[in-house]
Design a protein around this motif. Sequence first.
Motif, mmCIF file in Angstrom:
data_model
loop_
_atom_site.group_PDB
_atom_site.id
_atom_site.type_symbol
_atom_site.label_atom_id
_atom_site.label_comp_id
_atom_site.label_asym_id
_atom_site.label_seq_id
_atom_site.Cartn_x
_atom_site.Cartn_y
_atom_site.Cartn_z
ATOM 1 N N VAL A 220 92.321 55.880 59.325
ATOM 2 C CA VAL A 220 92.361 57.341 59.216
ATOM 3 C C VAL A 220 91.143 57.825 58.423
ATOM 4 O O VAL A 220 90.492 58.818 58.791
ATOM 5 N N LEU A 221 90.830 57.077 57.350
ATOM 6 C CA LEU A 221 89.651 57.448 56.542
ATOM 7 C C LEU A 221 88.378 57.355 57.380
ATOM 8 O O LEU A 221 87.502 58.211 57.284
ATOM 9 N N ALA A 222 88.299 56.327 58.218
ATOM 10 C CA ALA A 222 87.114 56.152 59.076
ATOM 11 C C ALA A 222 86.984 57.335 60.040
ATOM 12 O O ALA A 222 85.886 57.854 60.263
ATOM 13 N N LEU A 223 88.117 57.771 60.588
ATOM 14 C CA LEU A 223 88.084 58.930 61.501
ATOM 15 C C LEU A 223 87.594 60.180 60.772
ATOM 16 O O LEU A 223 86.753 60.928 61.277
ATOM 17 N N VAL A 228 83.402 64.230 59.357
ATOM 18 C CA VAL A 228 82.595 64.919 58.342
ATOM 19 C C VAL A 228 81.109 64.754 58.663
ATOM 20 O O VAL A 228 80.345 65.712 58.633
ATOM 21 N N PHE A 229 80.701 63.528 59.015
ATOM 22 C CA PHE A 229 79.258 63.259 59.116
ATOM 23 C C PHE A 229 78.690 63.299 60.537
ATOM 24 O O PHE A 229 77.495 63.432 60.716
ATOM 25 N N PHE A 230 79.529 63.171 61.547
ATOM 26 C CA PHE A 230 78.967 63.101 62.905
ATOM 27 C C PHE A 230 79.472 64.153 63.874
ATOM 28 O O PHE A 230 78.675 64.779 64.561
ATOM 29 N N SER A 231 80.772 64.318 63.956
ATOM 30 C CA SER A 231 81.268 65.190 65.019
ATOM 31 C C SER A 231 82.496 65.977 64.551
ATOM 32 O O SER A 231 83.534 65.384 64.232
ATOM 33 N N ARG A 232 82.349 67.289 64.526
ATOM 34 C CA ARG A 232 83.388 68.178 63.999
ATOM 35 C C ARG A 232 84.713 68.006 64.760
ATOM 36 O O ARG A 232 84.731 68.139 65.975
ATOM 37 N N ARG A 233 85.766 67.706 64.034
ATOM 38 C CA ARG A 233 87.131 67.595 64.580
ATOM 39 C C ARG A 233 87.191 66.682 65.813
ATOM 40 O O ARG A 233 87.933 66.956 66.776
#
Length: 325
Positions: A220-223, A228-233
């Motif tokens: 979940v943290l990885a998602l 946050v850093f690559f692709s919004r939602r």
Amino acid sequence: MSALLKRRFVDQIKVMFGAEPSKPKEISPAAQQIHFYKKGNRDLIAENLHARAHAGHSNKWRNRRWATLIFANLLFTLSFFLDIQILEGALTASRFVGFHLIDLNSALQVMLAHKHIINNLLIGTGTVLVLWVLLGGRTFCSWVCPYHLLAEWAEKIHLYLAKKKLVTDQTMDRRLRTVFWAIFALLALATGYTVYEAISPTGILSRALIYGPGLALLWVLALLFFEVFFSRRAWCRYACPIGLTYGVVGIVSPVRIIYKLDACFHEGDCRKVCLVPHVLDTVIKGRAVEKEVPIGPDCTRCGLCVDTCPTGSLSFEVKGLSKLA
Ligand code: SF4
Ligand code: SF4
């Protein structure tokens, strides 16, 4: 429903499965009149800009939603800790005053894995199906799913970093979600295991809240890190099969967001806050086919657009009943 709205209704179902919304070929005379009146009407534009500048931002629906989501999830936790047998289990499968309640996507995965229809599951699924048809399909996402809340907070960090030009939103093809849905269904069928359940952030978080944290939380943290850093939602937009399943349920739901063309001045604040901006294509200048247009089934009924709209052009409604707010 007018023929134009019927056509839009079908288009919105295609849009939910990943098609891009397109410019309407036909617009009703009443809507055309409003579009024409707004075109180049400087007084109206000035009036609307004034309204926008003075509109106080409301968090009414967001606060109601967060309170409901936290309450619903804590209810499972409290019930487990206090050993109250009114509510047992987790979000994916539970028992409420003796009634089995099974998440629609989980039930589907279990039945595909077992390759036959399990009667006990059907009863629990039926109850949940009726509930979410009445409450609005993807209402599950924004009002109940624990991952939605974390992803909403992660989105705030993403938007802050994007404003500082430290990250950019990598958009993807929305058809991916339909592909993922089919892959997980086929995996259940082929392996006999509910593979999706092992990686579903909804299930992982719900179980972690009730039975305590486990290693699965790292996923979940990885998602969240990716969002946050690559692709919004990214997860909710491009991957989660639960969202698509509840979207299909929402096709016939009476609870929906309704758009009124009259007061809108098409600045697009609503589209900026929306998880699924493709459902709000109707607010783009010249796109509304009728004076009032219901928002399509992929809408999560989160109410952020209602809170944000400075002119009150978007509101909740229950089909056949008067306006909610
Ligand atoms: S799309 Fe999936 S993860 Fe996102 S809010 Fe809906 S159920 Fe939860
Ligand atoms: S259209 Fe409005 S209510 Fe629906 S998901 Fe977008 S912001 Fe939320």
